[in-house]
Design a protein around this motif. Sequence first.
Motif, PDB file in Angstrom:
ATOM      1  N   PRO A 201       0.086   2.617 -12.813  1.00 43.75           N
ATOM      2  CA  PRO A 201       1.261   2.918 -11.986  1.00 43.75           C
ATOM      3  C   PRO A 201       1.995   4.164 -12.482  1.00 43.75           C
ATOM      4  O   PRO A 201       2.062   4.412 -13.693  1.00 43.75           O
ATOM      5  CB  PRO A 201       2.146   1.681 -12.171  1.00 43.75           C
ATOM      6  CG  PRO A 201       1.240   0.592 -12.620  1.00 43.75           C
ATOM      7  CD  PRO A 201       0.152   1.260 -13.407  1.00 43.75           C
ATOM      8  N   CYS A 202       2.559   4.912 -11.556  1.00 42.05           N
ATOM      9  CA  CYS A 202       3.304   6.121 -11.931  1.00 42.05           C
ATOM     10  C   CYS A 202       4.585   5.728 -12.681  1.00 42.05           C
ATOM     11  O   CYS A 202       4.989   4.557 -12.693  1.00 42.05           O
ATOM     12  CB  CYS A 202       3.640   6.949 -10.683  1.00 42.05           C
ATOM     13  SG  CYS A 202       5.040   6.319  -9.740  1.00 42.05           S
ATOM     14  N   GLY A 203       5.218   6.701 -13.269  1.00 38.25           N
ATOM     15  CA  GLY A 203       6.405   6.437 -14.071  1.00 38.25           C
ATOM     16  C   GLY A 203       7.541   5.801 -13.279  1.00 38.25           C
ATOM     17  O   GLY A 203       8.230   4.899 -13.772  1.00 38.25           O
TER      18      GLY A 203
ATOM     19  N   CYS B 291       0.879  -1.177   0.000  1.00 42.25           N
ATOM     20  CA  CYS B 291       0.000   0.000   0.000  1.00 42.25           C
ATOM     21  C   CYS B 291       0.911   1.220   0.000  1.00 42.25           C
ATOM     22  O   CYS B 291       2.106   1.101   0.313  1.00 42.25           O
ATOM     23  CB  CYS B 291      -0.915   0.004   1.225  1.00 42.25           C
ATOM     24  SG  CYS B 291      -0.007   0.030   2.783  1.00 42.25           S
ATOM     25  N   ASN B 292       0.370   2.370  -0.366  1.00 40.48           N
ATOM     26  CA  ASN B 292       1.221   3.564  -0.325  1.00 40.48           C
ATOM     27  C   ASN B 292       1.453   3.983   1.125  1.00 40.48           C
ATOM     28  O   ASN B 292       0.574   3.878   1.978  1.00 40.48           O
ATOM     29  CB  ASN B 292       0.676   4.709  -1.181  1.00 40.48           C
ATOM     30  CG  ASN B 292      -0.775   5.063  -0.915  1.00 40.48           C
ATOM     31  OD1 ASN B 292      -1.560   4.221  -0.479  1.00 40.48           O
ATOM     32  ND2 ASN B 292      -1.144   6.297  -1.181  1.00 40.48           N
ATOM     33  N   VAL B 293       2.677   4.424   1.362  1.00 34.81           N
ATOM     34  CA  VAL B 293       3.078   4.853   2.706  1.00 34.81           C
ATOM     35  C   VAL B 293       3.621   6.270   2.580  1.00 34.81           C
ATOM     36  O   VAL B 293       4.709   6.482   2.015  1.00 34.81           O
ATOM     37  CB  VAL B 293       4.148   3.908   3.292  1.00 34.81           C
ATOM     38  CG1 VAL B 293       4.507   4.342   4.720  1.00 34.81           C
ATOM     39  CG2 VAL B 293       3.649   2.457   3.301  1.00 34.81           C
ATOM     40  N   GLU B 294       2.828   7.239   3.070  1.00 31.26           N
ATOM     41  CA  GLU B 294       3.222   8.647   2.941  1.00 31.26           C
ATOM     42  C   GLU B 294       4.050   9.085   4.147  1.00 31.26           C
ATOM     43  O   GLU B 294       4.208   8.336   5.126  1.00 31.26           O
ATOM     44  CB  GLU B 294       1.968   9.513   2.764  1.00 31.26           C
ATOM     45  CG  GLU B 294       1.219   9.133   1.490  1.00 31.26           C
ATOM     46  CD  GLU B 294       0.078  10.058   1.132  1.00 31.26           C
ATOM     47  OE1 GLU B 294      -0.357  10.857   1.998  1.00 31.26           O
ATOM     48  OE2 GLU B 294      -0.384   9.974  -0.027  1.00 31.26           O
ATOM     49  N   ASN B 295       4.585  10.293   4.028  1.00 24.46           N
ATOM     50  CA  ASN B 295       5.448  10.800   5.089  1.00 24.46           C
ATOM     51  C   ASN B 295       5.252  12.309   5.212  1.00 24.46           C
ATOM     52  O   ASN B 295       4.980  12.984   4.210  1.00 24.46           O
ATOM     53  CB  ASN B 295       6.920  10.476   4.738  1.00 24.46           C
ATOM     54  CG  ASN B 295       7.845  10.719   5.908  1.00 24.46           C
ATOM     55  OD1 ASN B 295       8.336  11.816   6.121  1.00 24.46           O
ATOM     56  ND2 ASN B 295       8.067   9.688   6.693  1.00 24.46           N
TER      57      ASN B 295
ATOM     58  N   ALA C  47       2.409   2.203  -3.546  1.00 22.26           N
ATOM     59  CA  ALA C  47       1.984   0.836  -3.234  1.00 22.26           C
ATOM     60  C   ALA C  47       2.728  -0.203  -4.072  1.00 22.26           C
ATOM     61  O   ALA C  47       3.126  -1.263  -3.569  1.00 22.26           O
ATOM     62  CB  ALA C  47       0.485   0.716  -3.492  1.00 22.26           C
ATOM     63  N   GLU C  48       2.927   0.093  -5.344  1.00 20.82           N
ATOM     64  CA  GLU C  48       3.566  -0.871  -6.246  1.00 20.82           C
ATOM     65  C   GLU C  48       4.999  -1.166  -5.820  1.00 20.82           C
ATOM     66  O   GLU C  48       5.461  -2.294  -5.862  1.00 20.82           O
ATOM     67  CB  GLU C  48       3.574  -0.343  -7.683  1.00 20.82           C
ATOM     68  CG  GLU C  48       2.196  -0.105  -8.280  1.00 20.82           C
ATOM     69  CD  GLU C  48       1.683   1.306  -8.034  1.00 20.82           C
ATOM     70  OE1 GLU C  48       1.943   1.881  -6.954  1.00 20.82           O
ATOM     71  OE2 GLU C  48       1.011   1.832  -8.924  1.00 20.82           O
ATOM     72  N   ARG C  49       5.707  -0.097  -5.430  1.00 27.66           N
ATOM     73  CA  ARG C  49       7.102  -0.303  -5.033  1.00 27.66           C
ATOM     74  C   ARG C  49       7.196  -0.993  -3.681  1.00 27.66           C
ATOM     75  O   ARG C  49       8.107  -1.781  -3.443  1.00 27.66           O
ATOM     76  CB  ARG C  49       7.867   1.020  -5.037  1.00 27.66           C
ATOM     77  CG  ARG C  49       8.487   1.288  -6.404  1.00 27.66           C
ATOM     78  CD  ARG C  49       9.170   2.618  -6.454  1.00 27.66           C
ATOM     79  NE  ARG C  49       8.184   3.689  -6.481  1.00 27.66           N
ATOM     80  CZ  ARG C  49       8.444   4.948  -6.157  1.00 27.66           C
ATOM     81  NH1 ARG C  49       9.637   5.287  -5.732  1.00 27.66           N
ATOM     82  NH2 ARG C  49       7.502   5.868  -6.242  1.00 27.66           N
TER      83      ARG C  49
HETATM   84  N1  THU Z   1       0.572   6.479  -5.557  1.00 27.65           N
HETATM   85  C1  THU Z   1       0.786   5.138  -5.556  1.00 27.65           C
HETATM   86  O1  THU Z   1       0.800   4.484  -4.504  1.00 27.65           O
HETATM   87  N2  THU Z   1       0.965   4.522  -6.753  1.00 27.65           N
HETATM   88  C2  THU Z   1       0.964   5.160  -7.956  1.00 27.65           C
HETATM   89  O2  THU Z   1       1.261   4.560  -8.976  1.00 27.65           O
HETATM   90  C3  THU Z   1       0.592   6.566  -8.028  1.00 27.65           C
HETATM   91  C4  THU Z   1       0.574   7.291  -6.749  1.00 27.65           C
HETATM   92  C5  THU Z   1       0.362   7.151  -4.264  1.00 27.65           C
HETATM   93  C6  THU Z   1       1.490   8.039  -3.844  1.00 27.65           C
HETATM   94  C7  THU Z   1       0.768   9.016  -2.928  1.00 27.65           C
HETATM   95  O3  THU Z   1       0.734   8.454  -1.641  1.00 27.65           O
HETATM   96  C8  THU Z   1      -0.629   9.090  -3.482  1.00 27.65           C
HETATM   97  O4  THU Z   1      -0.783   7.969  -4.337  1.00 27.65           O
HETATM   98  C9  THU Z   1      -0.938  10.354  -4.261  1.00 27.65           C
HETATM   99  O5  THU Z   1       0.016  10.571  -5.240  1.00 27.65           O
END
Ligand code: THU
Length: 135
Positions: free
Chosen positions: A88-90, A45-49, A58-60
């Motif tokens: 997925p982002c670049g 899952c995405n982990v923000e800071n 999340a993908e990474r």
């Molecule tokens: N985010 C992801 O987890 N995967 C993506 O491919 C695009 C963006 C997350 C990062 C951030 O926590 C939130 O989405 C908004 O950019």
Amino acid sequence: MLTREMERELVRWAVDARKRAYAPYSGFAVGAALLAHDGRIFTGCNVENASYGLTVCAERVALFKAVSEGAQEFVALAVACGQDVCAPCGACRQVLYEFSPHLLVIMADGEGKTWRTAHLSELLPHGFGPDHLRG
Ligand code: THU
């Protein structure tokens, strides 16, 4: 090639992982599920800071978990986020390309109601990979 039922199953894992997103700053929760060649599924899952730039997608998270557990070959990745399907982002495309340039990417909405698929080589054409460093 995954059956529709296998796609659905991987999407379910991504939707479940999305519930664990830590996204207090963007409010945008993302879940991912990565299917390895040996059948294991790694979720993320995405982990923000508070220092925003340190956020990890999340993908990474899923990929790094997998590699740290000894998996390096992957069949498919499902990603679930938002109202609509998203890709997925670049940065994540590049990191995934390192291991599986032909990965099947399943892009679902946050609830896993709909999804579409593409191969990573379509999402990242002419990608830069390990072979380019070998001469
Ligand atoms: N985010 C992801 O987890 N995967 C993506 O491919 C695009 C963006 C997350 C990062 C951030 O926590 C939130 O989405 C908004 O950019």
